[in-house]
Design a protein around this motif. Sequence first.
Motif, PDB file in Angstrom:
ATOM      1  N   GLY A 171     -36.332  26.371  89.252  1.00 14.37           N
ATOM      2  CA  GLY A 171     -34.625  27.182  88.803  1.00 14.37           C
ATOM      3  C   GLY A 171     -35.139  27.790  88.043  1.00 14.37           C
ATOM      4  N   SER A 172     -36.475  26.845  87.687  1.00 11.42           N
ATOM      5  CA  SER A 172     -36.807  28.164  85.617  1.00 11.42           C
ATOM      6  C   SER A 172     -37.007  29.343  85.694  1.00 11.42           C
ATOM      7  CB  SER A 172     -38.693  27.208  85.892  1.00 11.42           C
ATOM      8  OG  SER A 172     -38.595  25.263  85.528  1.00 11.42           O
ATOM      9  N   ASN A 173     -36.643  29.608  84.328  1.00  8.17           N
ATOM     10  CA  ASN A 173     -37.057  31.504  84.085  1.00  8.17           C
ATOM     11  C   ASN A 173     -38.853  31.004  83.823  1.00  8.17           C
ATOM     12  OD1 ASN A 173     -34.843  31.873  85.026  1.00  8.17           O
ATOM     13  ND2 ASN A 173     -33.842  31.530  82.887  1.00  8.17           N
ATOM     14  N   VAL A 174     -39.148  31.524  84.684  1.00 11.22           N
ATOM     15  CA  VAL A 174     -41.095  32.411  84.208  1.00 11.22           C
ATOM     16  C   VAL A 174     -40.951  33.884  83.633  1.00 11.22           C
ATOM     17  CG1 VAL A 174     -43.313  32.164  85.153  1.00 11.22           C
ATOM     18  CG2 VAL A 174     -41.531  30.033  85.519  1.00 11.22           C
ATOM     19  N   GLY A 233     -42.032  30.753  95.926  1.00  8.38           N
ATOM     20  CA  GLY A 233     -42.644  30.041  96.815  1.00  8.38           C
ATOM     21  C   GLY A 233     -41.975  28.208  96.735  1.00  8.38           C
ATOM     22  N   HIS A 234     -41.850  28.160  94.604  1.00 10.29           N
ATOM     23  CA  HIS A 234     -41.630  26.763  94.464  1.00 10.29           C
ATOM     24  C   HIS A 234     -40.443  26.672  93.961  1.00 10.29           C
ATOM     25  CE1 HIS A 234     -45.170  24.675  94.615  1.00 10.29           C
ATOM     26  NE2 HIS A 234     -45.805  25.700  94.683  1.00 10.29           N
ATOM     27  N   GLY A 235     -39.195  28.011  94.051  1.00  7.01           N
ATOM     28  CA  GLY A 235     -38.298  27.925  93.599  1.00  7.01           C
ATOM     29  C   GLY A 235     -37.790  28.428  92.401  1.00  7.01           C
ATOM     30  N   ALA A 236     -38.917  29.573  91.610  1.00  5.18           N
ATOM     31  CA  ALA A 236     -39.120  29.747  90.221  1.00  5.18           C
ATOM     32  C   ALA A 236     -38.415  31.318  90.077  1.00  5.18           C
ATOM     33  CB  ALA A 236     -40.437  29.279  89.585  1.00  5.18           C
ATOM     34  N   LYS A 264     -36.116  39.259  71.638  1.00  9.47           N
ATOM     35  CA  LYS A 264     -35.871  37.590  71.142  1.00  9.47           C
ATOM     36  C   LYS A 264     -34.635  37.079  71.708  1.00  9.47           C
ATOM     37  CE  LYS A 264     -33.822  35.427  67.119  1.00  9.47           C
ATOM     38  NZ  LYS A 264     -33.488  35.110  66.000  1.00  9.47           N
ATOM     39  N   GLU A 265     -33.997  38.044  72.219  1.00  9.24           N
ATOM     40  CA  GLU A 265     -32.999  37.286  73.170  1.00  9.24           C
ATOM     41  C   GLU A 265     -33.527  36.606  74.220  1.00  9.24           C
ATOM     42  OE1 GLU A 265     -28.382  38.227  75.044  1.00  9.24           O
ATOM     43  OE2 GLU A 265     -29.757  39.743  73.609  1.00  9.24           O
ATOM     44  N   ASN A 266     -34.353  37.631  74.687  1.00  7.07           N
ATOM     45  CA  ASN A 266     -34.377  37.822  76.454  1.00  7.07           C
ATOM     46  C   ASN A 266     -35.674  36.504  76.619  1.00  7.07           C
ATOM     47  OD1 ASN A 266     -33.240  39.177  77.696  1.00  7.07           O
ATOM     48  ND2 ASN A 266     -34.714  40.779  77.287  1.00  7.07           N
ATOM     49  N   LEU A 267     -36.807  36.765  75.709  1.00  9.10           N
ATOM     50  CA  LEU A 267     -37.594  35.539  75.376  1.00  9.10           C
ATOM     51  C   LEU A 267     -37.336  33.858  75.306  1.00  9.10           C
ATOM     52  CD1 LEU A 267     -41.067  37.196  73.268  1.00  9.10           C
ATOM     53  CD2 LEU A 267     -40.808  36.549  75.043  1.00  9.10           C
ATOM     54  N   SER A 268     -36.288  33.429  74.739  1.00  6.15           N
ATOM     55  CA  SER A 268     -35.888  32.250  74.557  1.00  6.15           C
ATOM     56  C   SER A 268     -34.941  31.621  75.399  1.00  6.15           C
ATOM     57  CB  SER A 268     -34.449  32.680  73.147  1.00  6.15           C
ATOM     58  OG  SER A 268     -33.351  33.323  73.706  1.00  6.15           O
ATOM     59  N   LYS A 269     -34.487  32.862  76.691  1.00  3.88           N
ATOM     60  CA  LYS A 269     -34.072  31.803  78.020  1.00  3.88           C
ATOM     61  C   LYS A 269     -35.277  32.345  78.936  1.00  3.88           C
ATOM     62  CE  LYS A 269     -30.251  35.822  77.736  1.00  3.88           C
ATOM     63  NZ  LYS A 269     -29.629  37.523  78.884  1.00  3.88           N
ATOM     64  N   MET A 270     -36.009  32.330  78.430  1.00  3.00           N
ATOM     65  CA  MET A 270     -36.872  31.794  79.227  1.00  3.00           C
ATOM     66  C   MET A 270     -38.453  30.408  79.302  1.00  3.00           C
ATOM     67  SD  MET A 270     -38.221  34.266  81.374  1.00  3.00           S
ATOM     68  CE  MET A 270     -36.444  34.750  81.308  1.00  3.00           C
ATOM     69  N   ASP A 271     -38.163  29.630  79.885  1.00  2.00           N
ATOM     70  CA  ASP A 271     -39.084  28.645  80.002  1.00  2.00           C
ATOM     71  C   ASP A 271     -40.366  28.371  79.829  1.00  2.00           C
ATOM     72  OD1 ASP A 271     -36.216  26.967  80.446  1.00  2.00           O
ATOM     73  OD2 ASP A 271     -36.106  27.839  82.707  1.00  2.00           O
TER      74      ASP A 271
END
Length: 444
Positions: free
Chosen positions: A334-337, A365-368, A394-401
């Motif tokens: 579920g993480s955003n990579v 494969g791990h659901g990311a 800036k906006e897109n980077l802040s959405k990434m885990d």
Amino acid sequence: MSKTITNVTVENLFTRIKNKTAKIGIIGLGYVGLPLAVEIAKSEYNVVGFDVNQQKVDSLNNGHNYINDVNDEDLVKIVENNKFISTTDFSQIQQIDVVLVCVPTPIDAHQHPDISYIQSATKNIANYIHDEMLIVLESTTYPNTTKEVMLPILMEKGHKVGEDFFLAYSPERVDPGNENFKTKNIPKIVGGITEDCTMLTSMFYKSVLNSNIHEVSSPAVAEMAKILENTFRNINIGLANEMAIICNKMGIDVWEVINAAATKPFGFMPFYPGPGLGGHCIPIDPFYLSWKVKEYKYHVRLIETSSEINNYMPEFVVERSMKILNEVKKPLNGSNVLLVGAAYKKDIDDIRESPIFEIIKYFEGHGANVFFNDPYISEFNFNGKKYVSFPLNKENLSKMDLSIIVTNHTSLDYKLIAEHSKIIFDTRNAMGNYSGIKGQYYKL
């Protein structure tokens, strides 16, 4: 010349090369063939490029370039001056005096050499072979391909090598993105079936390139030299990658270790770890050798071990990422990579064999949720899915885990990445000396 010419066929071809009236053909207009075609045409030969891809041919005939290492203006000039033309019509080979074969040589799903492109190109030449023709293979391949695969096909109609036609091997040494060494000035290795084959090939390259020409005793020596060059790099990168794994377990900075070792002025050459090998040569060439030596009842242990280490690196990157996210109590599922960089090396648009594909496979494969950004690559398809470059802001980077530096392109906005990423995992040490990182920072 090292000896007096007594063969009229040799003399005639020698004269046409010397006077640059010989017509040159290049089979395969990719990362190797097109830059070579441009250099030859710039040196005043008339060049015909052959390719099975009609789109490539049409693009080139309109002066449109698709290879970064080729200067757009150079291509336009040689097309407008009628020094270079492209075609899918292989029957035009009958008008060619010197044919250079620059086709792909991939490996198949079983890691066996796929020389079907070489065979196809050779058959096309054989259909239109004529006296006073020089044929040179440049594609990377296993030792004895020139003699055992190409030569029998070329002699099927009764033409004799060294008398009627001439055959040699001269490995391409292209390093995409290298600003110091390009097609024009990279030293060439030349090995012919006969002495005249070597002499004519050497003379031709001397008339085009601004580099040393190193003659060897046979095509097999030249073929093995190219395999050695890339196997050397494969093994040493494998050592650097294994050191990175060991240093991570021991809590030691592998980049600092390498930099320290590199201060020794002899006996050490620095190689650096990364997320995995890419490109057409380094990850593939060792398999050509390991496959071929099985004929001689020998098993290559060191080469296969280094390849295993290098092939493991994309998985290692994902395993490290999982541990990094665990530290902030964030599951990978579920993480955003964000994968920053897709090309296999910096400052190029070449995605062949890039480690990003395996990295994506393991992450998904791990659901990311996987995103990528690359200033040189706008999109690509993988496993039936289209990936489009994610705008770096800036906006897109802040959405990434998690933001992972996969390719250390010079033009990337590292300040932006440093200031707006929650967590950075740097597999290239691209930001190791940057002091403005706001979030958490990890190195390979």
